[in-house]
Write a protein that holds these residues in place. Sequence first.
Motif, PDB file in Angstrom:
ATOM      1  N   GLY A  77     -11.373   7.043   2.933  1.00  0.00           N
ATOM      2  CA  GLY A  77     -10.524   8.223   2.802  1.00  0.00           C
ATOM      3  C   GLY A  77     -11.098   9.166   1.759  1.00  0.00           C
ATOM      4  O   GLY A  77     -11.936   8.787   0.938  1.00  0.00           O
ATOM      5  N   HIS A 116      -3.643   8.653  10.585  1.00  0.00           N
ATOM      6  CA  HIS A 116      -2.639   8.374   9.549  1.00  0.00           C
ATOM      7  C   HIS A 116      -1.472   7.555  10.086  1.00  0.00           C
ATOM      8  O   HIS A 116      -0.934   6.695   9.378  1.00  0.00           O
ATOM      9  CB  HIS A 116      -2.170   9.681   8.919  1.00  0.00           C
ATOM     10  CG  HIS A 116      -3.154  10.246   7.941  1.00  0.00           C
ATOM     11  ND1 HIS A 116      -3.231   9.811   6.643  1.00  0.00           N
ATOM     12  CD2 HIS A 116      -4.131  11.175   8.081  1.00  0.00           C
ATOM     13  CE1 HIS A 116      -4.202  10.450   6.017  1.00  0.00           C
ATOM     14  NE2 HIS A 116      -4.767  11.276   6.867  1.00  0.00           N
ATOM     15  N   TRP A 122       0.833  -1.206   0.000  1.00  0.00           N
ATOM     16  CA  TRP A 122       0.000   0.000   0.000  1.00  0.00           C
ATOM     17  C   TRP A 122       0.870   1.259   0.000  1.00  0.00           C
ATOM     18  O   TRP A 122       0.671   2.180   0.779  1.00  0.00           O
ATOM     19  CB  TRP A 122      -0.926  -0.033   1.211  1.00  0.00           C
ATOM     20  CG  TRP A 122      -1.877  -1.192   1.142  1.00  0.00           C
ATOM     21  CD1 TRP A 122      -3.018  -1.269   0.394  1.00  0.00           C
ATOM     22  CD2 TRP A 122      -1.761  -2.446   1.808  1.00  0.00           C
ATOM     23  NE1 TRP A 122      -3.618  -2.485   0.557  1.00  0.00           N
ATOM     24  CE2 TRP A 122      -2.873  -3.236   1.422  1.00  0.00           C
ATOM     25  CE3 TRP A 122      -0.834  -2.985   2.701  1.00  0.00           C
ATOM     26  CZ2 TRP A 122      -3.075  -4.530   1.903  1.00  0.00           C
ATOM     27  CZ3 TRP A 122      -1.033  -4.276   3.177  1.00  0.00           C
ATOM     28  CH2 TRP A 122      -2.135  -5.036   2.779  1.00  0.00           C
ATOM     29  N   LEU A 177      -2.729   4.057  10.265  1.00  0.00           N
ATOM     30  CA  LEU A 177      -2.740   3.466   8.920  1.00  0.00           C
ATOM     31  C   LEU A 177      -1.361   2.901   8.579  1.00  0.00           C
ATOM     32  O   LEU A 177      -1.238   1.769   8.086  1.00  0.00           O
ATOM     33  CB  LEU A 177      -3.162   4.520   7.903  1.00  0.00           C
ATOM     34  CG  LEU A 177      -3.319   4.102   6.423  1.00  0.00           C
ATOM     35  CD1 LEU A 177      -4.240   5.085   5.704  1.00  0.00           C
ATOM     36  CD2 LEU A 177      -1.995   4.018   5.675  1.00  0.00           C
ATOM     37  N   ARG A 232       1.415   8.857   1.304  1.00  0.00           N
ATOM     38  CA  ARG A 232       0.571  10.041   1.498  1.00  0.00           C
ATOM     39  C   ARG A 232       0.368  10.305   2.983  1.00  0.00           C
ATOM     40  O   ARG A 232       0.367  11.460   3.424  1.00  0.00           O
ATOM     41  CB  ARG A 232      -0.777   9.847   0.779  1.00  0.00           C
ATOM     42  CG  ARG A 232      -1.743  11.023   0.914  1.00  0.00           C
ATOM     43  CD  ARG A 232      -1.112  12.362   0.572  1.00  0.00           C
ATOM     44  NE  ARG A 232      -0.471  12.372  -0.731  1.00  0.00           N
ATOM     45  CZ  ARG A 232       0.381  13.314  -1.143  1.00  0.00           C
ATOM     46  NH1 ARG A 232       0.705  14.319  -0.343  1.00  0.00           N
ATOM     47  NH2 ARG A 232       0.929  13.250  -2.340  1.00  0.00           N
ATOM     48  N   SER A 233       0.210   9.244   3.756  1.00  0.00           N
ATOM     49  CA  SER A 233       0.078   9.409   5.201  1.00  0.00           C
ATOM     50  C   SER A 233       1.364   9.972   5.807  1.00  0.00           C
ATOM     51  O   SER A 233       1.320  10.811   6.710  1.00  0.00           O
ATOM     52  CB  SER A 233      -0.285   8.078   5.860  1.00  0.00           C
ATOM     53  OG  SER A 233      -1.591   7.685   5.515  1.00  0.00           O
ATOM     54  N   LEU A 276      -9.756   1.945   3.521  1.00  0.00           N
ATOM     55  CA  LEU A 276      -9.159   2.876   2.565  1.00  0.00           C
ATOM     56  C   LEU A 276     -10.223   3.562   1.709  1.00  0.00           C
ATOM     57  O   LEU A 276     -10.033   4.690   1.257  1.00  0.00           O
ATOM     58  CB  LEU A 276      -8.151   2.155   1.668  1.00  0.00           C
ATOM     59  CG  LEU A 276      -6.873   1.649   2.350  1.00  0.00           C
ATOM     60  CD1 LEU A 276      -5.948   0.999   1.320  1.00  0.00           C
ATOM     61  CD2 LEU A 276      -6.135   2.756   3.093  1.00  0.00           C
ATOM     62  N   GLU A 302      -8.619  -2.826   3.408  1.00  0.00           N
ATOM     63  CA  GLU A 302      -9.021  -2.351   2.077  1.00  0.00           C
ATOM     64  C   GLU A 302     -10.345  -1.586   2.146  1.00  0.00           C
ATOM     65  O   GLU A 302     -10.525  -0.561   1.474  1.00  0.00           O
ATOM     66  CB  GLU A 302      -9.149  -3.536   1.113  1.00  0.00           C
ATOM     67  CG  GLU A 302      -7.842  -4.261   0.825  1.00  0.00           C
ATOM     68  CD  GLU A 302      -6.926  -3.502  -0.138  1.00  0.00           C
ATOM     69  OE1 GLU A 302      -7.262  -2.360  -0.492  1.00  0.00           O
ATOM     70  OE2 GLU A 302      -5.879  -4.064  -0.508  1.00  0.00           O
ATOM     71  N   GLU A 362       1.252   3.850  -1.987  1.00  0.00           N
ATOM     72  CA  GLU A 362       0.671   5.169  -2.232  1.00  0.00           C
ATOM     73  C   GLU A 362      -0.023   5.707  -0.979  1.00  0.00           C
ATOM     74  O   GLU A 362       0.173   6.865  -0.596  1.00  0.00           O
ATOM     75  CB  GLU A 362      -0.326   5.097  -3.390  1.00  0.00           C
ATOM     76  CG  GLU A 362      -0.921   6.446  -3.767  1.00  0.00           C
ATOM     77  CD  GLU A 362      -1.823   6.370  -4.984  1.00  0.00           C
ATOM     78  OE1 GLU A 362      -2.488   7.375  -5.284  1.00  0.00           O
ATOM     79  OE2 GLU A 362      -1.866   5.305  -5.629  1.00  0.00           O
ATOM     80  N   SER A 363      -0.812   4.874  -0.317  1.00  0.00           N
ATOM     81  CA  SER A 363      -1.520   5.312   0.885  1.00  0.00           C
ATOM     82  C   SER A 363      -0.553   5.593   2.029  1.00  0.00           C
ATOM     83  O   SER A 363      -0.714   6.574   2.773  1.00  0.00           O
ATOM     84  CB  SER A 363      -2.534   4.246   1.315  1.00  0.00           C
ATOM     85  OG  SER A 363      -3.542   4.081   0.352  1.00  0.00           O
ATOM     86  N   GLY A 372      -6.786  10.697  -0.260  1.00  0.00           N
ATOM     87  CA  GLY A 372      -6.252   9.721   0.679  1.00  0.00           C
ATOM     88  C   GLY A 372      -6.090  10.261   2.079  1.00  0.00           C
ATOM     89  O   GLY A 372      -5.335   9.700   2.883  1.00  0.00           O
TER      90      GLY A 372
END
Length: 606
Positions: free
Chosen positions: A564, A590, A230, A593, A236-237, A561, A558, A232-233, A568
Amino acid sequence: MPETAIADHGLVGDLHTAALVTTDGSIDWFCCPRFDSPSVFGALLDDARGGHFRVRPVDTEYRTKQVYYPDSAVLITRFFTDDGVGEVVDFMPPEGSDATDRHRIVRMVRCVRGRMSFEIVVAPRFDYGRRQHRTYLTDNGAVFETDALTLTLHSVREPDDERLAQAQVENGDLIAFLDLTAGQLRGVVLESAAAGPPREIRVAEFQHLFDETVAFWRSWLARSTYRGRWRESVERSAITLKLMTYAPTGGLVAAPTTGLPEQIGGERNWDYRYTWVRDASFSVYALLGLGFVDEAARFGSWLGDRIRERAGGGVGPLNIMYRVDGSSELREEVLTHWAGYRGSRPVRIGNDAAEQLQLDIYGEALDSIFVAHQAGIGVPHRGWQAIREVLDWLAEHWDQPEEGIWETRGGRQPFTFGRLMSWVALDRGIRLATSSGRPGALERWARERDRIYDQVMERGWHPARGAFVQHYDTDVLDSALLLMPKVRFIAPRDPMWLSTLKEMDSELVTDSLVYRYDPEASPDGLRGSEGTFSLCTFTYVDALARAGRREDARRTFEKMLTYGNHLGLFSEEIALTGEQIGNFPQAFTHLALINAAITLDAALDA
């Protein structure tokens, strides 16, 4: 006109403060010069009286989309009309590690295709709308002035351009227009504590600011060691957590906002623009898990300073929260002149919970120090002396009622989580001393640690429920206890823990989302209800993965997510409707996450 939905925002910042930008190009939250300073733009909490900084197409129907420039904290808001496509690119050039009053909001306005006319409205409302300002218009921009703070608006143009087109001042607000055709780039820069009057900024300088800011964020993110499923998530967090960190001290704010409700129209509206010992301590797991050792060390230094100060005036060696500079004056007051987000009142600034007794903070603090120690971040002598004093105090005071992790205002209770984390504090203190050869009252600490363990197993366990419960005088469940296996108090597949997890499944979990507890069964001194807590949902994922329920954990992660926002970003809670509520974005969510993703990756790899 109602306030823009909480989820319909992106976040930009310069590591000292931050701004929220709506999906239609309006900055409706910005505090200056720090996260915890009074607001300049506050339309998020009162669209009519809060103030805003808006850039959007003029008098036409448009559609919008919002996205971050890849691997950065540069936000792009795109507008689509019948005549063309335009965009507003927002960012704040990062400031250094020295406290400063100078901050810049850069708003690049570009026509991508066809043609587009933009309206620019700068309508500040200083000091939460309580302080009047004077506005001066010049050929190169405008000045918004109060006795306490001055903002300067610089215009971006080329030599052949007119001055800021059709600019005028109405009731202290600036209104101007930009007519652009495909390929043209113009815009404005809003600066606090500017060195001089408004000036012309050339497009080349404008572009240079953009390039430097993107390079900063990409260079920082390149240090991440995360290569999991994950990415990308998680990244970003990580950027979001960095945006909420006050660079001069390393303190992490719980959120850059105040007053956003846990229930629309309700009274659970708190100020989160401060550094909680709990939240920031948990961030050490996330930061070290991603390879950001410098950030973890910086927070360790901040925490060490607070421990050495002994938090004068508090109920223990540590307060539960501080201002970003480390000071502890957080007197709570109500902004009676603001309507609140969609009528949610009162709007509070400051936070009286700072004076509560919450014993769990010592466990979170000591655990983060121990984890940092294992990563090679040493504890200096003065720091260890202060830690010894904290542990000696805790060994004497752990067995008393307290307000608990959720900052309830319904009276003190013998919360199981507070006992759990007191056990963690003493256990980690012992481990830290023995692994580094430091002196301390190890026999006393071990004796009290073992007393806590026995007490939690005897009184925190409810035989009829087959579960660990919120406090010793109730049968109510509490999702804070999802951390029990993570902090190694109990084995993740111990029958007592699996039974507790099963009870939580049936009572606190709804479509994979997790409530903190049932406020009707356990009154917390406040009216109304609340949504599911996103922090708890991600912690639930962690607990499922550790318990061997990998498919349940992955499905829950999942699903979560999908709650969000389009970028995100997550707030504190999810309402029954699926809407994000509570302060936004929330650091605790975050970092949870990130920790859940790391734990789940490891479980799936195994």
